[in-house]
Each structure stands twice: as structure tokens, then as C-alpha cells.
Design an enzyme around this catalytic site. Structure first.
Site, PDB file in Angstrom:
ATOM      1  N   ARG A  84       0.680  -1.178  -0.004  1.00 18.28           N
ATOM      2  CA  ARG A  84       0.167  -0.024  -0.028  1.00 18.28           C
ATOM      3  C   ARG A  84       0.652   1.316  -0.095  1.00 18.28           C
ATOM      4  O   ARG A  84       0.843   2.092  -0.820  1.00 18.28           O
ATOM      5  CB  ARG A  84      -0.867  -0.095   1.203  1.00 18.28           C
ATOM      6  N   THR A  85       1.810   1.281   0.824  1.00 17.20           N
ATOM      7  CA  THR A  85       2.510   2.611   0.983  1.00 17.20           C
ATOM      8  C   THR A  85       3.371   2.884  -0.087  1.00 17.20           C
ATOM      9  O   THR A  85       3.174   3.916  -0.899  1.00 17.20           O
ATOM     10  CB  THR A  85       3.470   2.454   2.279  1.00 17.20           C
ATOM     11  N   LYS A 113      26.039  -3.797  -2.587  1.00 17.70           N
ATOM     12  CA  LYS A 113      27.496  -3.802  -2.666  1.00 17.70           C
ATOM     13  C   LYS A 113      28.017  -2.991  -1.225  1.00 17.70           C
ATOM     14  O   LYS A 113      29.184  -2.761  -1.287  1.00 17.70           O
ATOM     15  CB  LYS A 113      27.933  -2.984  -3.793  1.00 17.70           C
ATOM     16  N   ARG A 134      11.428   4.056   3.197  1.00 14.60           N
ATOM     17  CA  ARG A 134      11.240   2.973   4.002  1.00 14.60           C
ATOM     18  C   ARG A 134      12.348   2.096   4.648  1.00 14.60           C
ATOM     19  O   ARG A 134      13.012   1.704   3.647  1.00 14.60           O
ATOM     20  CB  ARG A 134       9.972   1.979   3.559  1.00 14.60           C
ATOM     21  N   HIS A 162       5.707   6.209  11.411  1.00 11.36           N
ATOM     22  CA  HIS A 162       5.187   5.962  10.044  1.00 11.36           C
ATOM     23  C   HIS A 162       4.125   7.232   9.940  1.00 11.36           C
ATOM     24  O   HIS A 162       2.709   7.046  10.084  1.00 11.36           O
ATOM     25  CB  HIS A 162       4.208   4.648  10.154  1.00 11.36           C
TER      26      HIS A 162
HETATM   27  C1  NCD Z   1       2.184  -1.289   8.257  1.00 14.27           C
HETATM   28  C2  NCD Z   1       3.879  -0.905   8.267  1.00 14.27           C
HETATM   29  O1  NCD Z   1       4.412  -1.254   7.192  1.00 14.27           O
HETATM   30  O2  NCD Z   1       4.122  -0.298   9.476  1.00 14.27           O
HETATM   31  N1  NCD Z   1       1.609  -1.093   6.873  1.00 14.27           N
HETATM   32  C3  NCD Z   1       1.506  -0.172   6.130  1.00 14.27           C
HETATM   33  O3  NCD Z   1       2.185   0.837   5.783  1.00 14.27           O
HETATM   34  N2  NCD Z   1       0.312   0.104   5.571  1.00 14.27           N
HETATM   35  C4  NCD Z   1       1.905  -2.212   8.966  1.00 14.27           C
HETATM   36  C5  NCD Z   1       2.374  -3.567   9.133  1.00 14.27           C
HETATM   37  O4  NCD Z   1       3.441  -3.938   8.498  1.00 14.27           O
HETATM   38  O5  NCD Z   1       1.681  -4.350   9.991  1.00 14.27           O
END
Ligand code: NCD
Length: 335
Positions: A84-85, A113, A134, A162
């Protein structure tokens, strides 16, 4: 004059400081800013972000895509899995007419590397206008931001924060229930390792809410976050069983037990099936309430619940697109 020990070469002036691309609005709120933690927002900032997100939603429903960020480039740098993100940031950029450098398989990049995060960030900002990051390590977004001249957007830093998820979570509550003030909000599941609930609890502390934390004893909300929320004067209550609070809950926010963050697999096995939301559980909830989840879900919400109109998690994903469109437009000086 250059002396023997001083190099005479100086990089051209235009590369030494950040120059503003033509047409960017310098006075736009958040222009050129990093988005690292929800702690950086005031309540007025939130109102503004949600207004822009709301406009983005109207525009997408009316015309699909438009050219607000034409010519702008986003580098999507993901060191951890994401559906999703990652895809909502890509969709957000493309719906605004911009384009994306997707680095989702860092194993195919120079990271394998041994390239450091600062070097990777300095490389990508040579090509892109904004970087979404991320990373499995808490604090990594802040580290990247120390080196970057272009905006860094934290899309999850280990067990840290997040922020864009928390913004979309709050936007979901506003759009679905009309307002946030006055609500009883219950966060359930892995409150220790779940970064989405860390950001969400902090963000909710800016509103007049009552917070309930339901988790197995091993997975309680970190004290550091509870202290911050307490300082804002927000009532907080911890529970092990959902039944104690379900009948008074307006928003039930369920999280996945974060398997990948456990150092001892035996502890994960003990807690992984602690809560499962089924239609029988939902029968004890209010008629007017919403059930949220950042996803991915593993076992925590049974699929039979999906048809319940109170299950807001698929709508929540869509709200994420509008919030991320708003954030991109803002940091790039176009909102
Ligand atoms: C979450 C995350 O990556 O922190 N997912 C997201 O970004 N929608 C939640 C998760 O991984 O459980």
C-alpha cells in the site's frame, strides 16, 4: 588566493546551495520540508493537510489525474516490503502528473555492494525532487534527512514512526465519522513494535479523545509514547481483553503482530493469535463505529467481517492516496 594547502577549485555557486525551481511557491506550507515524525505537526497543520487531501479526493473523483506536479520526480526508496505505502505514493505522484524512480528491490541496487544510506540518498536526490524512504532501522529517516537537501518523507522507520500512515488514519476517521474530538479510540494488537500505532497515538493526542490500548502484556505501548500522550492531558487506559472496552469504542484500530521484529520466535508464537475480530465480536460493538487496520492483515480480522459496513479498512487504503497526493504537492511547493 589558493595557497599550497588549500585547493583552488570551488564548485560552481549554483551547486552549493539549493536553488528553487521556477514556479515553486516558496511560501507554501511545508515547502521543501522533510516529513519525519508526526511530532512536527500542529493542529492547524493537520487541518490544512486534510483540506488539501479532501480537494485531492474531489479532483480524483472528478477528473482522475491532473498536472500539478508535471515534470517532478519522486524516488521511492524501500528497504522493506510494502504494498500500500509504495503503490499509493506511486499512484499519488502519477495522478499529479509526476513520475517515479522505484527502488523497491534494494538487492538490485548498490545497497548490496555495501553502499550507505547517506550515499544512496545523495545519489537519488541528484535525480529526483523528493525521496520517500522505508527502512528497517528506527531513526533512519532522520539520518537520511541530515544528508539530504531535498525533502525526505518517512514511510516507516523500523519500530519508530509511520507519519503518513497516521495522517491517513486520522483523515479516515474524519471522513467517516465527521470529527475526531470526543471519540473513544481503541488501539489493539502489537502496540510495542507497530510503528503505525506509535505515530497514531501521538497524533491523536492533539485532539480531545480517550485512548484505550488493548494488547498482550508482552506487547504494551512503549512508556515513552504514553508519557508524551499523558503530557497532552489525554486519558489512556491499558487492557488485555477487548471486551472491557469494545461496547464504548468509536474507532477500533487493529494491528498485525509484527513477526519480523521479534528476536525470540517462541514469544511470537505465544502472542500471534491473541485477538481475532470475527462477526461475533463485531456484534458486541456499537452500531455507529469503524473498524480500521493499516494492513497487511494476517489472522487478526476474519474475512467474514469485510462485508460489515463498519469495516473501513479498504476505504482507509483509498484515503491514503489523497493524503499522499496532498503531502507531495505540499513539500514540492504546489499546494
Ligand atoms: C504497516 C507498516 O508497514 O508499518 N503497513 C502499512 O504501511 N500500511 C503495518 C504492518 O506492516 O503491519
Amino acid at each position: 588566493m589558493a595557497t599550497r594547502n588549500q585547493p583552488s577549485y570551488r564548485p560552481p555557486q549554483r551547486y552549493q546551495s539549493r536553488h528553487l525551481p521556477f514556479g515553486d511557491r516558496r511560501d507554501a506550507p511545508f515547502y521543501g520540508k522533510h516529513i519525519l515524525s508526526v511530532k512536527q505537526f500542529s493542529r492547524d497543520d493537520l487541518t490544512y493537510i486534510f483540506e488539501v487531501a479532501h480537494e485531492m479526493r474531489e479532483m480524483v473523483l472528478r477528473v482522475g489525474s491532473f498536472d500539478l506536479l508535471k515534470g517532478k520526480i519522486l524516488a521511492n526508496l524501500f528497504y522493506e516490503p510494502s504494498t500500500r505505502t509504495a503503490s499509493s505514493f506511486i499512484a499519488a505522484m502519477q495522478r499529479l502528473g509526476g513520475s517515479v524512480i522505484p527502488i523497491h528491490e534494494v538487492r538490485y541496487s548498490s545497497v548490496t555492494k555495501g553502499e550507505s544510506l547517506p550515499d544512496t540518498v545523495r545519489t537519488l536526490e541528484a535525480y529526483a525532487d523528493v525521496i520517500v524512504l522505508r527502512h528497517p532501522q528506527k531513526g533512519s529517516a532522520e539520518l537520511a534527512a541530515r544528508y539530504a537537501r531535498k525533502p525526505i518523507i518517512n514511510a516507516g522507520d523500523g519500530t519508530g514512526e509511520h507519519p503518513t500512515q497516521a495522517l491517513l488514519d486520522l483523515f479516515t476517521i474524519r471522513e467517516e465519522l465527521g470529527q475526531v474530538d470526543g471519540l473513544t479510540i481503541t488501539l489493539l494488537g502489537d502496540l510495542k513494535y507497530g510503528r503505525t500505532v506509535h505515530s497514531l497515538a501521538r497524533l491523536l493526542s492533539m485532539y480531545r479523545v480517550e485512548l484505550h490500548y488493548v494488547s498482550p502484556p508482552q506487547l504494551r505501548m512503549p512508556r515513552e509514547i504514553m508519557e508524551e500522550v499523558a503530557q497532552a492531558g489525554i486519558p489512556q487506559h491499558e487492557h488485555t481483553y477487548l471486551d472491557e472496552v469494545l461496547p464504548i469504542t468509536d474507532v477500533l484500530y487493529v494491528t498485525r503482530v509484527q513477526k519480523e521484529r521479534f528476536s525470540d520466535p517462541a514469544v511470537y508464537e505465544q502472542v500471534k493469535d491473541f485477538y481475532v475480530i470475527t462477526p461475533e465480536v463485531m456484534a458486541r460493538a456499537k452500531d455507529r463505529m469503524i473498524l480500521m487496520h493499516p494492513f497487511p492483515r494476517v489472522y487478526e480480522i476474519s474475512e467474514e467481517v469485510d462485508a460489515d459496513p463498519r469495516a473501513a479498512y479498504f476505504r482507509q487504503m483509498e484515503y491514503g492516496l489523497y493524503v499522499r497526493m496532498a503531502l507531495l504537492a505540499m513539500v514540492l511547493g504546489k499546494a
